[in-house]
Design a protein around this motif. Structure first.
Motif, PDB file in Angstrom:
ATOM      1  N   LEU A  47       0.832  -1.210   0.000  1.00  0.00           N
ATOM      2  CA  LEU A  47       0.000   0.000   0.000  1.00  0.00           C
ATOM      3  C   LEU A  47       0.866   1.260   0.000  1.00  0.00           C
ATOM      4  O   LEU A  47       0.585   2.226  -0.712  1.00  0.00           O
ATOM      5  N   LYS A  48       1.936   1.243   0.782  1.00  0.00           N
ATOM      6  CA  LYS A  48       2.825   2.405   0.829  1.00  0.00           C
ATOM      7  C   LYS A  48       3.503   2.638  -0.522  1.00  0.00           C
ATOM      8  O   LYS A  48       3.554   3.765  -1.020  1.00  0.00           O
TER       9      LYS A  48
ATOM     10  N   SER B 232       2.495   1.667  -3.425  1.00  0.00           N
ATOM     11  CA  SER B 232       1.471   2.047  -4.406  1.00  0.00           C
ATOM     12  C   SER B 232       1.084   3.516  -4.276  1.00  0.00           C
ATOM     13  O   SER B 232       0.889   4.211  -5.275  1.00  0.00           O
ATOM     14  N   LYS B 233       0.943   3.989  -3.045  1.00  0.00           N
ATOM     15  CA  LYS B 233       0.571   5.393  -2.840  1.00  0.00           C
ATOM     16  C   LYS B 233       1.665   6.329  -3.333  1.00  0.00           C
ATOM     17  O   LYS B 233       1.380   7.383  -3.922  1.00  0.00           O
ATOM     18  N   TYR B 234       2.915   5.946  -3.108  1.00  0.00           N
ATOM     19  CA  TYR B 234       4.022   6.761  -3.620  1.00  0.00           C
ATOM     20  C   TYR B 234       3.999   6.789  -5.155  1.00  0.00           C
ATOM     21  O   TYR B 234       4.236   7.830  -5.778  1.00  0.00           O
TER      22      TYR B 234
ATOM     23  N   TYR C  60       1.332   6.339  -7.078  1.00  0.00           N
ATOM     24  CA  TYR C  60       0.163   7.138  -7.457  1.00  0.00           C
ATOM     25  C   TYR C  60       0.485   8.631  -7.376  1.00  0.00           C
ATOM     26  O   TYR C  60       0.241   9.392  -8.311  1.00  0.00           O
ATOM     27  N   ASP C  61       1.025   9.046  -6.237  1.00  0.00           N
ATOM     28  CA  ASP C  61       1.333  10.469  -6.025  1.00  0.00           C
ATOM     29  C   ASP C  61       2.303  10.998  -7.073  1.00  0.00           C
ATOM     30  O   ASP C  61       2.133  12.103  -7.591  1.00  0.00           O
TER      31      ASP C  61
ATOM     32  N   MET D 134      -6.454   3.397  -7.951  1.00  0.00           N
ATOM     33  CA  MET D 134      -5.935   2.325  -7.109  1.00  0.00           C
ATOM     34  C   MET D 134      -7.068   1.390  -6.725  1.00  0.00           C
ATOM     35  O   MET D 134      -8.183   1.838  -6.452  1.00  0.00           O
TER      36      MET D 134
ATOM     37  N   THR E 162      -7.195   1.931  -1.241  1.00  0.00           N
ATOM     38  CA  THR E 162      -6.413   3.026  -0.673  1.00  0.00           C
ATOM     39  C   THR E 162      -6.273   2.880   0.836  1.00  0.00           C
ATOM     40  O   THR E 162      -5.635   3.706   1.484  1.00  0.00           O
ATOM     41  N   LYS E 163      -6.888   1.828   1.380  1.00  0.00           N
ATOM     42  CA  LYS E 163      -6.846   1.582   2.821  1.00  0.00           C
ATOM     43  C   LYS E 163      -6.554   0.098   3.060  1.00  0.00           C
ATOM     44  O   LYS E 163      -6.326  -0.663   2.128  1.00  0.00           O
TER      45      LYS E 163
ATOM     46  N   LEU F 130      -5.033  13.164  -0.852  1.00  0.00           N
ATOM     47  CA  LEU F 130      -5.797  12.195  -1.624  1.00  0.00           C
ATOM     48  C   LEU F 130      -7.034  11.803  -0.822  1.00  0.00           C
ATOM     49  O   LEU F 130      -6.936  11.427   0.339  1.00  0.00           O
TER      50      LEU F 130
ATOM     51  N   TYR G  31      -7.563  14.690  -5.369  1.00  0.00           N
ATOM     52  CA  TYR G  31      -6.770  15.521  -4.474  1.00  0.00           C
ATOM     53  C   TYR G  31      -7.616  16.724  -4.083  1.00  0.00           C
ATOM     54  O   TYR G  31      -8.167  17.417  -4.943  1.00  0.00           O
TER      55      TYR G  31
END
Length: 252
Positions: free
Chosen positions: A30-31, A33-35, A37-38, A51, A54-55, A200, A251
């Protein structure tokens, strides 16, 4: 026309994935993937990024594939962490994948290897019959980012700075594979000086019989509205009712 990318953080919720040295695969994916995505959202134009979670939730494998199809994705990237006592990074596409997919795999694979520590082996570009590779429509790639049960790899995966490098490398590889154009410096910042940093956030769009009837930023409110709509429909004795819920990430 915008390119569409679906990033899939492996496992989640009831399924922790592989574990080792105090780490859980679902948290790491998850971490990363979020990086990814950002970085894609902030630095490239002409791309829409989604995604599958996201949780700390668990979308089923079939649910992840349905989500990819619903977005008409150009590329699906499922992010994982390996186990089994090995060392290093490897990537997968479906057995017999098209040349264009294998080309994208090479670009993304090579970009990620650039940020891997010197002790990490390049385990190669591989092919397999994984469910999310077989049942998605777009070019689909699955990455295995180190071995959670190998101490040297796990020590690296404990560093948020390294997870950020992995996420950014995924994004850069995806952008290069899809031929995305970088935003100008001003666009890439995502905010003006003194402006509060955007976050996000998840929104829920509700449709009844093909018509949008609600848009909420809290999952609980969306569920309440669906309950109310169904209740009113029963009272009104409506014979046909089709409720659809679509998740958006923005965002704000």
């Amino acid at each position: 026309m915008s390119k569409v990318v679906v990033i899939d953080p492996g496992h989640g919720g009831k399924d922790p994935g592989a574990t080792g040295h105090g780490l859980k695969e679902k948290d790491l994916t998850l971490k990363i993937s979020k990086y990814a995505y950002d970085y894609l959202e902030s630095n490239y134009e002409g791309v829409k990024v989604y995604m599958t979670r996201t949780k700390d939730t668990y979308p089923s494998l079939s649910g992840r594939c349905r989500y990819e199809k619903s977005k008409n994705a150009d590329l699906f990237c499922s992010i994982h962490v390996n186990a089994g006592g090995g060392n290093g990074f490897e990537s997968y596409v479906l057995r017999g994948a098209y040349t264009s997919t294998r080309r994208k795999q090479k670009i993304i694979h090579d970009e990620i290897m650039k940020v891997c520590p010197s002790g990490w082996r390049d385990r190669g570009r591989k092919q397999a019959g994984f469910y999310v590779l077989k049942h998605t429509r777009s070019s689909a790639i699955l990455t295995e980012n180190g071995f959670i049960d190998t101490k040297s790899n796990a020590d690296d995966l404990k560093k948020d700075s390294f997870l950020k490098k992995l996420g950014y490398a995924h994004a850069k590889g995806i952008a290069k594979a899809l031929g995305l154009k970088r935003k100008t410096k001003e666009e890439g910042k995502g905010k003006n000086k003194g402006e509060e940093k955007k976050k996000l956030k998840e929104f829920w769009r509700i449709h009844k019989n093909g018509k949008q009837i609600g848009y909420y930023d809290i999952d609980e409110n969306a569920r309440k509205m669906i309950h109310e709509v169904l209740e009113k429909s029963m009272i009104a004795n409506e014979k046909e009712i089709d409720i659809k819920v679509e998740r958006d990430l923005k965002y704000v």
